[in-house]
Write an enzyme that holds these catalytic residues in place. Structure first.
Site, PDB file in Angstrom:
ATOM      1  N   LYS A   1      26.207  -4.782  -2.169  1.00 20.62           N
ATOM      2  CA  LYS A   1      27.679  -4.654  -2.199  1.00 20.62           C
ATOM      3  C   LYS A   1      28.292  -4.170  -1.392  1.00 20.62           C
ATOM      4  CE  LYS A   1      27.056  -3.704  -7.377  1.00 20.62           C
ATOM      5  NZ  LYS A   1      27.194  -2.528  -8.476  1.00 20.62           N
TER       6      LYS A   1
ATOM      7  N   ARG B   1       0.748  -1.226  -0.294  1.00 21.76           N
ATOM      8  CA  ARG B   1       0.039   0.049  -0.051  1.00 21.76           C
ATOM      9  C   ARG B   1       0.905   1.337  -0.067  1.00 21.76           C
ATOM     10  NH1 ARG B   1      -2.939  -4.057   1.873  1.00 21.76           N
ATOM     11  NH2 ARG B   1      -1.046  -4.720   2.912  1.00 21.76           N
ATOM     12  N   THR B   2       1.772   1.345   0.836  1.00 24.78           N
ATOM     13  CA  THR B   2       2.787   2.624   1.104  1.00 24.78           C
ATOM     14  C   THR B   2       3.342   2.960  -0.408  1.00 24.78           C
ATOM     15  OG1 THR B   2       2.790   2.288   3.324  1.00 24.78           O
ATOM     16  CG2 THR B   2       4.211   3.687   2.578  1.00 24.78           C
TER      17      THR B   2
ATOM     18  N   ARG C   1      11.913   3.721   3.237  1.00 24.43           N
ATOM     19  CA  ARG C   1      11.342   2.563   4.352  1.00 24.43           C
ATOM     20  C   ARG C   1      12.561   1.803   4.524  1.00 24.43           C
ATOM     21  NH1 ARG C   1       6.130  -0.996   4.255  1.00 24.43           N
ATOM     22  NH2 ARG C   1       5.395   0.711   4.838  1.00 24.43           N
TER      23      ARG C   1
ATOM     24  N   HIS D   1       5.816   5.814  11.434  1.00 26.49           N
ATOM     25  CA  HIS D   1       5.163   5.835  10.064  1.00 26.49           C
ATOM     26  C   HIS D   1       4.237   6.959   9.948  1.00 26.49           C
ATOM     27  CE1 HIS D   1       3.911   4.133   6.390  1.00 26.49           C
ATOM     28  NE2 HIS D   1       3.441   2.994   6.886  1.00 26.49           N
TER      29      HIS D   1
HETATM   30  C1  NCD Z   1       2.511  -1.341   8.028  1.00 23.16           C
HETATM   31  C2  NCD Z   1       3.750  -1.032   8.052  1.00 23.16           C
HETATM   32  O1  NCD Z   1       4.721  -1.477   7.405  1.00 23.16           O
HETATM   33  O2  NCD Z   1       4.133  -0.657   9.204  1.00 23.16           O
HETATM   34  N1  NCD Z   1       1.875  -1.337   6.722  1.00 23.16           N
HETATM   35  C3  NCD Z   1       1.754  -0.462   6.069  1.00 23.16           C
HETATM   36  O3  NCD Z   1       2.467   0.672   5.756  1.00 23.16           O
HETATM   37  N2  NCD Z   1       0.328  -0.132   5.703  1.00 23.16           N
HETATM   38  C4  NCD Z   1       1.566  -2.301   8.823  1.00 23.16           C
HETATM   39  C5  NCD Z   1       2.170  -3.663   8.977  1.00 23.16           C
HETATM   40  O4  NCD Z   1       3.194  -3.949   8.093  1.00 23.16           O
HETATM   41  O5  NCD Z   1       1.675  -4.420   9.815  1.00 23.16           O
END
Ligand code: NCD
Length: 321
Positions: free
Chosen positions: A99, A70-71, A121, A149
């Site tokens: 590397k 999703r993100t 991320r 997040h």
């Molecule tokens: C979450 C995350 O990556 O922290 N997912 C997201 O970004 N919607 C939640 C999760 O992975 O449980």
């Protein structure tokens, strides 16, 4: 160096212009309300055939060292819906990190190659803040280990506005792996800012870190409740479910012990308060039965879709004066 996004400290009436978004606590109440209003406008544009191009010729650099559905996709869609484009990688396996290249060098290169914003991320808590020190352009933290997040918390607030008509003075049960879930670590602060009442439901070993609970009390004057009983979610406005974070457990047997701690199903929802909505940041594992997907209060798929207008609002605010 050129381009509006390169002037991190520039003055403007949009107070988010040129800033990083690393932690939900980087934003005050007015900035969050500003983003919500912008997200309303973006949603309106998405639902009409209006074409927007305020980010024409701008490039989002995505640096995803951890999995995402999703993100990542919603950032990719958001930048393109605003007339820009993106480059980057979806896994550390696609990069020179394999590397042995450092995070610092990876960030420096991306920001010098004329990316206008970086979305990171990473499995390590604090990676976003570290990246920002090496970047000339705004950095957005799209999840740093068990840390924060913030863009998820913003889309969660937007979901409350859309689905409950407000994002303040609600009773919210937050359920699952609250020790390791970074979505909750951001959301708890966002909800506290708008005076929501929170009940944290988790096995004692996976409760919200004590430092966050005392922070909410001392710095936000919010007292919260903790319990391990899912029954506490029967009488609330919002149930926010989360998954047990398998990747954060050192031993598979520890994960197995908690994996099926909570499941809400038809039986549970038939006893819940009328009008309760169920949210989940995704991905959903066994904590919500698919049998309740069609209930009007099951808003988790719409919640994911709100990631697009909210991230459009964030990108435009960081990148345009
Ligand atoms: C979450 C995350 O990556 O922290 N997912 C997201 O970004 N919607 C939640 C999760 O992975 O449980």
């Amino acid at each position: 160096m050129s381009g509006a996004a390169r002037h991190k400290e520039a003055n403007s009436c949009n107070s988010l212009y040129g800033k990083d978004l690393l932690d939900i606590r980087d934003l005050d109440k007015d900035q969050i309300k500003f983003l919500m209003r912008r997200a309303d406008t973006m949603l309106g544009a998405l639902n009409s055939s209006k074409r927007l191009d305020p980010l024409k010729n701008m490039i989002l650099g995505k640096l995803f060292f951890e999995e995402s559905t999703r993100t990542r996709q919603s950032f990719e869609i958001a930048i393109q819906k605003l007339g820009g484009g993106y480059t980057g990688f979806n896994s550390d396996k696609e990069t020179s990190v394999m590397k042995g290249e450092s995070l610092a060098d990876t960030i420096k290169v991306m920001s010098l190659m004329y990316a206008d914003v970086l979305v990171l991320r990473h499995p390590d808590e604090g990676a976003g803040r570290e990246a920002a020190t090496h970047s000339d352009v705004p950095v957005i933290n799209a999840g740093d280990g068990v840390g924060q997040h913030p863009t998820q918390a913003l889309l969660d607030l937007f979901t409350l506005r859309m689905e409950k008509g407000r994002m303040k003075d609600l009773n919210i049960a937050i359920v699952g792996d609250l020790a390791n879930g970074r979505t909750v670590h951001s959301l708890a602060y966002a909800l506290a800012l708008f005076n929501n009442n929170m009940t944290f439901i988790a096995p004692p070993e996976l409760q919200l870190p004590r430092r966050i609970i005392s922070d909410l009390k001392n710095n936000y004057s919010i007292s919260t409740q903790k319990t391990s009983s899912i029954e506490a979610a029967l009488d609330v406005d919002v149930i926010y479910m989360t998954r047990i974070q398998r990747e954060r457990f050192k031993k598979p047997e520890d994960y197995a012990r908690f994996a099926s701690s909570y499941t809400i199903d038809e039986d549970f929802m038939s006893k819940a308060r009328e009008g309760t909505i169920v949210m989940h940041p995704g991905p959903r594992l066994t904590e919500i039965s698919p049998k309740i997907d069609s209930l009007p209060g099951s808003v988790y798929f719409r919640q994911a879709s709100y990631g697009v207008p909210v991230r459009m609002a964030i990108l435009k605010s960081l990148l345009v004066k």
